[in-house]
Design a protein around this motif. Sequence first.
Motif, PDB file in Angstrom:
ATOM      1  N   HIS A  93       0.958  -1.092   0.025  1.00 25.18           N
ATOM      2  CA  HIS A  93       0.054   0.044   0.062  1.00 25.18           C
ATOM      3  C   HIS A  93       0.862   1.272   0.043  1.00 25.18           C
ATOM      4  CE1 HIS A  93      -4.398   0.620   0.479  1.00 25.18           C
ATOM      5  NE2 HIS A  93      -4.396  -0.717   0.736  1.00 25.18           N
ATOM      6  N   GLU A 225     -12.178  -1.775  -6.725  1.00 23.85           N
ATOM      7  CA  GLU A 225     -12.606  -2.842  -5.589  1.00 23.85           C
ATOM      8  C   GLU A 225     -13.732  -2.218  -5.109  1.00 23.85           C
ATOM      9  OE1 GLU A 225     -10.105  -3.551  -2.370  1.00 23.85           O
ATOM     10  OE2 GLU A 225     -11.205  -4.916  -1.469  1.00 23.85           O
ATOM     11  N   LYS A 227     -17.833  -2.591  -2.891  1.00 26.61           N
ATOM     12  CA  LYS A 227     -17.970  -2.818  -1.503  1.00 26.61           C
ATOM     13  C   LYS A 227     -19.533  -2.502  -1.068  1.00 26.61           C
ATOM     14  CE  LYS A 227     -16.243  -2.274   3.386  1.00 26.61           C
ATOM     15  NZ  LYS A 227     -15.113  -1.949   4.148  1.00 26.61           N
ATOM     16  N   ASP A 258     -13.752  -8.480  -3.528  1.00 29.54           N
ATOM     17  CA  ASP A 258     -13.546  -8.982  -2.261  1.00 29.54           C
ATOM     18  C   ASP A 258     -14.422  -9.753  -1.688  1.00 29.54           C
ATOM     19  OD1 ASP A 258     -13.326  -8.568   0.685  1.00 29.54           O
ATOM     20  OD2 ASP A 258     -11.572  -7.381   0.548  1.00 29.54           O
ATOM     21  N   HIS A 261     -17.306  -8.298   0.745  1.00 28.13           N
ATOM     22  CA  HIS A 261     -17.610  -7.041   0.315  1.00 28.13           C
ATOM     23  C   HIS A 261     -19.162  -7.169  -0.170  1.00 28.13           C
ATOM     24  CE1 HIS A 261     -14.177  -4.415   0.220  1.00 28.13           C
ATOM     25  NE2 HIS A 261     -14.386  -5.167   1.264  1.00 28.13           N
ATOM     26  N   HIS A 285      -9.825 -10.316  -3.826  1.00 23.92           N
ATOM     27  CA  HIS A 285      -9.487 -10.181  -2.452  1.00 23.92           C
ATOM     28  C   HIS A 285     -10.018 -11.332  -1.751  1.00 23.92           C
ATOM     29  CE1 HIS A 285      -7.887  -5.764  -1.792  1.00 23.92           C
ATOM     30  NE2 HIS A 285      -7.025  -6.661  -2.634  1.00 23.92           N
ATOM     31  N   ASP A 325      -6.701 -10.664   1.707  1.00 26.91           N
ATOM     32  CA  ASP A 325      -6.834  -9.319   2.245  1.00 26.91           C
ATOM     33  C   ASP A 325      -7.574  -9.748   3.662  1.00 26.91           C
ATOM     34  OD1 ASP A 325      -7.263  -6.785   3.265  1.00 26.91           O
ATOM     35  OD2 ASP A 325      -8.827  -6.381   1.764  1.00 26.91           O
TER      36      ASP A 325
HETATM   37  C1  RNT Z   1     -11.426  -2.454   2.614  1.00 29.41           C
HETATM   38  C2  RNT Z   1     -10.953  -3.192   1.505  1.00 29.41           C
HETATM   39  C3  RNT Z   1      -9.532  -2.838   1.193  1.00 29.41           C
HETATM   40  C4  RNT Z   1      -8.734  -2.849   2.296  1.00 29.41           C
HETATM   41  C5  RNT Z   1      -7.052  -2.811   2.033  1.00 29.41           C
HETATM   42  C6  RNT Z   1      -6.148  -2.522   3.125  1.00 29.41           C
HETATM   43  O1  RNT Z   1     -12.699  -2.977   3.112  1.00 29.41           O
HETATM   44  O2  RNT Z   1     -10.808  -4.689   1.382  1.00 29.41           O
HETATM   45  O3  RNT Z   1      -9.188  -3.851   0.213  1.00 29.41           O
HETATM   46  O4  RNT Z   1      -8.795  -4.092   3.288  1.00 29.41           O
HETATM   47  O5  RNT Z   1      -6.965  -1.972   0.981  1.00 29.41           O
END
Ligand code: RNT
Length: 418
Positions: A93, A225, A227, A258, A261, A285, A325
């Motif tokens: 990051h 990404e 959510k 993710d 999410h 993720h 993740d």
């Molecule tokens: C947050 C996302 C994101 C972070 C990372 C640290 O809900 O999942 O990917 O967890 O970027």
Amino acid sequence: MNIKERYLEAKKDYEKFGINVDKVLEDLKKVKISIHCWQGDDVTGFEVSQSELSGGIAATGNYPGKARNAEELRKDLDKALSLIPGKHKVNLHAIYAETNGEVIERDEIKPEHFENWVNWAKEKELGLDFNPTIFSHPKACDGLTLSHPNKDIRDFWIRHSIASRKIGEYFGKELGQTCVTNLWIPDGYKDIPSDRLGPRARLKDSLEQIYAVDINKKYNLDCVESKVFGIGAESYTVGSSEFYINFAARNNILSLMDTGHYHPTEVVSDKLSAMLLFNEKLALHVSRPVRWDSDHVVIFDDELKEIAKEIVRNDALDRVIIGLDFFDASINRIAAWTIGTRNMIKALLSAMLTPNELLKKYQDEGNFTERLALMEELKTYPMGDIWNYYCEKNNVPVGEAWIKEVKEYEENELSKRN
Ligand code: RNT
Ligand code: ZN
């Protein structure tokens, strides 16, 4: 029987279905997992002026010994990587920049701030992935960033995101492995919005500016990404699933899903085939939500196995970019990496040891009895013997032997911190 002998016995059970187990182990070795660095320090990062973790995510627990600087984090990663079979990538990051004590604003980060990471990755033959850090910062403290009504704030994060893509390009060039730069923002509202379109229109505009900067896809691939909600942003998330799926498709970048999410009964394993039909590549993720997006350590559970099956049986190992993740601050962090990553690899092995063609045939014939019966019988097949041999062959500890190594490391290294 020793490990090799047990392997040779177990292999016969799978060969019965025409599975070439030796070839499976070769194929498995080629799969790279993108291991997230942020498990090692609870998503703190090493900025000179640090802000508290924000953005509706949280690392809970206070297990001692977390990495306090980049050298310690790399040392911890080295330890974890020595317990995980195969060659992988490490996902960084922006907050893991090394600036020599100098305050560098996020919109001014440059490749040079990641030189130590690149040198380390070269030495260890690792790839690197990247993320702009669009949270834990004074300009993100009201939970809005790229969709902020204030143009100066949006512009700041646009500059940071472009700078991040250039760092991704640098990683790709230096390491000869394409970097994946993933963008996630926390933007949303705690309570019912009076305008849902406005923030999304602003986010769209910001992203268009970020991705207008041309970067060779050979070096850097971009993904976004989505959510469903975050802590403190329960009612509305600007970067929702529909928003990003459409944005990514139109702008020729990747979607990242993710596993934490989505709504609790929605599973990413079911989404993969739909996405694969319309996207050349996509990213994941892999996490473990427990009642919410809690980012627990990935375990060898049904959903993980199902995700792996979808990737393997649809021949998508080079189309689905597998990143992890999770961040658990309540257990030894090196163990957390080791458990989660070994499980991801184990799930892929399990998928490769499944007679997928036969099971597909049963389905097409309407033979749901044998489909279910065989799926259930396979669950007690001796995969553990194949996995143990794979670990031995790749010079990492077999079975629970790695725990002792983590304990020693804790004693000799982690316990000396603080
Ligand atoms: C947050 C996302 C994101 C972070 C990372 C640290 O809900 O999942 O990917 O967890 O970027
Ligand atoms: Zn994520």
